[in-house]
Enzyme design. Sequence first.
Site, PDB file in Angstrom:
ATOM      1  N   LYS A  22       0.849  -1.208   0.000  1.00 38.57           N
ATOM      2  CA  LYS A  22       0.000   0.000   0.000  1.00 38.57           C
ATOM      3  C   LYS A  22       0.873   1.243   0.000  1.00 38.57           C
ATOM      4  CE  LYS A  22      -1.860   1.505   4.015  1.00 38.57           C
ATOM      5  NZ  LYS A  22      -1.520   2.887   4.353  1.00 38.57           N
ATOM      6  N   ASP A 304       3.822   0.230  12.274  1.00 35.84           N
ATOM      7  CA  ASP A 304       2.574  -0.307  11.707  1.00 35.84           C
ATOM      8  C   ASP A 304       2.329  -1.745  12.114  1.00 35.84           C
ATOM      9  OD1 ASP A 304       2.909   1.452   8.524  1.00 35.84           O
ATOM     10  OD2 ASP A 304       2.358   2.108  10.528  1.00 35.84           O
ATOM     11  N   ARG A 396      -8.926  -0.304   4.059  1.00 32.35           N
ATOM     12  CA  ARG A 396      -7.973   0.686   3.532  1.00 32.35           C
ATOM     13  C   ARG A 396      -6.656   0.024   3.172  1.00 32.35           C
ATOM     14  NH1 ARG A 396      -7.197   6.151   6.813  1.00 32.35           N
ATOM     15  NH2 ARG A 396      -5.749   6.258   5.080  1.00 32.35           N
TER      16      ARG A 396
HETATM   17  C1  EPZ Z   1       4.147   6.666   6.652  1.00 39.65           C
HETATM   18  O1  EPZ Z   1       3.376   7.736   7.156  1.00 39.65           O
HETATM   19  C2  EPZ Z   1       3.179   5.507   6.476  1.00 39.65           C
HETATM   20  N1  EPZ Z   1       2.128   5.888   5.526  1.00 39.65           N
HETATM   21  C3  EPZ Z   1       2.542   5.147   7.824  1.00 39.65           C
HETATM   22  O2  EPZ Z   1       1.752   3.971   7.608  1.00 39.65           O
HETATM   23  C4  EPZ Z   1       3.646   4.806   8.823  1.00 39.65           C
HETATM   24  O3  EPZ Z   1       3.055   4.577  10.088  1.00 39.65           O
HETATM   25  C5  EPZ Z   1       4.659   5.966   8.915  1.00 39.65           C
HETATM   26  O4  EPZ Z   1       5.171   6.277   7.595  1.00 39.65           O
HETATM   27  C6  EPZ Z   1       5.840   5.643   9.821  1.00 39.65           C
HETATM   28  O5  EPZ Z   1       6.509   4.523   9.335  1.00 39.65           O
HETATM   29  C7  EPZ Z   1       2.420   5.899   4.207  1.00 39.65           C
HETATM   30  O6  EPZ Z   1       3.525   5.590   3.791  1.00 39.65           O
HETATM   31  C8  EPZ Z   1       1.294   6.291   3.294  1.00 39.65           C
HETATM   32  P1  EPZ Z   1       6.295   9.855   8.834  1.00 39.65           P
HETATM   33  P2  EPZ Z   1       4.026   9.224   7.225  1.00 39.65           P
HETATM   34  O7  EPZ Z   1       6.294  11.159   8.124  1.00 39.65           O
HETATM   35  O8  EPZ Z   1       4.874   9.464   6.037  1.00 39.65           O
HETATM   36  C9  EPZ Z   1       6.535  13.034  12.306  1.00 39.65           C
HETATM   37  C10 EPZ Z   1      -0.162   2.643   7.682  1.00 39.65           C
HETATM   38  O9  EPZ Z   1      -0.675   2.083   8.657  1.00 39.65           O
HETATM   39  N2  EPZ Z   1       6.418  14.047  11.251  1.00 39.65           N
HETATM   40  O10 EPZ Z   1       7.423   8.903   8.596  1.00 39.65           O
HETATM   41  O11 EPZ Z   1       2.920  10.181   7.489  1.00 39.65           O
HETATM   42  C11 EPZ Z   1       5.256  12.243  12.495  1.00 39.65           C
HETATM   43  O12 EPZ Z   1       4.372  12.913  13.357  1.00 39.65           O
HETATM   44  C12 EPZ Z   1       0.317   4.070   7.790  1.00 39.65           C
HETATM   45  O13 EPZ Z   1       0.032   2.096   6.559  1.00 39.65           O
HETATM   46  C13 EPZ Z   1       6.581  15.384  11.585  1.00 39.65           C
HETATM   47  O14 EPZ Z   1       6.797  15.733  12.744  1.00 39.65           O
HETATM   48  O15 EPZ Z   1       4.925   9.097   8.525  1.00 39.65           O
HETATM   49  C14 EPZ Z   1       5.761  10.948  13.088  1.00 39.65           C
HETATM   50  O16 EPZ Z   1       5.935  11.104  14.488  1.00 39.65           O
HETATM   51  C15 EPZ Z   1      -0.071   4.694   9.120  1.00 39.65           C
HETATM   52  N3  EPZ Z   1       6.472  16.330  10.600  1.00 39.65           N
HETATM   53  C16 EPZ Z   1       7.137  10.766  12.436  1.00 39.65           C
HETATM   54  O17 EPZ Z   1       7.488  12.046  11.904  1.00 39.65           O
HETATM   55  C17 EPZ Z   1       6.242  15.994   9.292  1.00 39.65           C
HETATM   56  O18 EPZ Z   1       6.175  16.902   8.426  1.00 39.65           O
HETATM   57  C18 EPZ Z   1       7.163   9.783  11.305  1.00 39.65           C
HETATM   58  O19 EPZ Z   1       6.132  10.129  10.398  1.00 39.65           O
HETATM   59  C19 EPZ Z   1       6.087  14.631   8.969  1.00 39.65           C
HETATM   60  C20 EPZ Z   1       6.194  13.677   9.969  1.00 39.65           C
END
Ligand code: EPZ
Length: 420
Positions: A22, A304, A396
């Site tokens: 996904k 995840d 999803r």
């Molecule tokens: C990706 O989300 C995945 N989704 C998520 O999977 C996954 O949980 C996550 O990476 C962590 O591995 C997709 O790839 C579509 P991040 P993403 O930016 O990119 C903080 C699932 O179940 N952060 O790596 O949104 C954030 O709050 C989904 O399939 C900021 O602070 O995650 C988090 O604490 C859920 N500012 C950390 O970084 C930002 O601008 C990691 O988030 C962006 C992120």
Amino acid sequence: MDKFVINGGRTLNGSVAISGAKNATLALMPATILAGGISRLSNTPALRDVTTMSALLRTMGIDIEMREHTLTLDTRGIDKFEAPYEHVKKMRASIYVLGPLVARFGQAKVSLPGGCAWGPRPVNLHIEAIRKLGAEVDLQEGYIVARASHLEGARIHFDVSSVGATGNALMASVLARGTTVIDNAAIEPEITQLAEYLVAMGARIAGLGTNRLEVEGVRELHAADATTIPDRIEAGTFLVAGALCGGTITLTGAQAGHLTAIIAKLEDAGSEISATSDTVTIKAPRKLRSVDVTASIYPGFPTDMQAQWTALMAVAEGASVVTDSIYFDRFKHIPELLRLGADIDVKDNAAFVRGVRSLTGAKVMSTDLRASASLILAGLIARGTTEVLRVYHLDRGYESIEKKLRALGADIKRVTGEEF
Ligand code: EPZ
């Protein structure tokens, strides 16, 4: 809304085909915006999130067709550069259109994503990266409005490793003038596949698979095809099902190399695991041992998979601690596991689990995608009947999970109705 009705206690045996990832698909689809042409993405999973992303890209003028798990996208007619709130609120990954729209068309208007079931998920790193590359970015009435006559290569350093922000920065930088260096880039396999896809489109990127990516901007890219990598979270979820329900199951079309942390923890818990180039086989432990886990960035144990691991530990011998170092409040599944008889306390970003001899079936509510997966797993081993409500969350990110589990011997069926 649909619910799943599960009668627990069945042993799982047999083989299950793992679908495409996904989180790779949700990056590859917007990447096609970067070039005008026809792209084919094979091994695309049939998921609600893919339908949502397709609907969003269609509003921009992209023709999309899904046939037999191959997605065909025609990006020659893009005439809108906006991701409206009604799409973004359904799926945070919609923000992935920001980078490619600014890179190819010099403009983008993308709604800020809402929070999600487990709290705020900021996008500041995405915005800072696009700004670093020379775009004017303002926040207007809940929208990110970005403009750029052209983008200039820059040095981008992420304070926090972010999958999404790395993806957006990469997609914005490939058409920028000059060199971009992305430090502390995410190295999740889905980001590496995105980088490989961009190279196939004509981009010039060095450091693939490392947390330092160097991009030489080019004038234009061309459409390309890709075969989506297997979904390591679906694979991990089925491996946990195998460890929970006795028997032996084989995952086909899986990449063990993306599952090292999950496999190591399952072996520590007493499972026997073997792998070939595209299969992974798990033999359930005679006695399930408690094992601590801390979810962290790749190649650490995936966040995840944290909820699914907690369901496993709920019936393991002894006590364990499941900590999430990525999301500090991703524990909405715990109150529902308690309704099934689990013995768990949550403090800050850790769940303290004391294994119980057995769980007892009950009605439980899905709150988000991976929480739903943990409730399904718990229902598979709970005594009696478990009803998991609002399984649209599950749809999803898992393709036909009830059919795949039934084929392994589980007693699970989907019931469609309004009232639940
Ligand atoms: C990706 O989300 C995945 N989704 C998520 O999977 C996954 O949980 C996550 O990476 C962590 O591995 C997709 O790839 C579509 P991040 P993403 O930016 O990119 C903080 C699932 O179940 N952060 O790596 O949104 C954030 O709050 C989904 O399939 C900021 O602070 O995650 C988090 O604490 C859920 N500012 C950390 O970084 C930002 O601008 C990691 O988030 C962006 C992120």
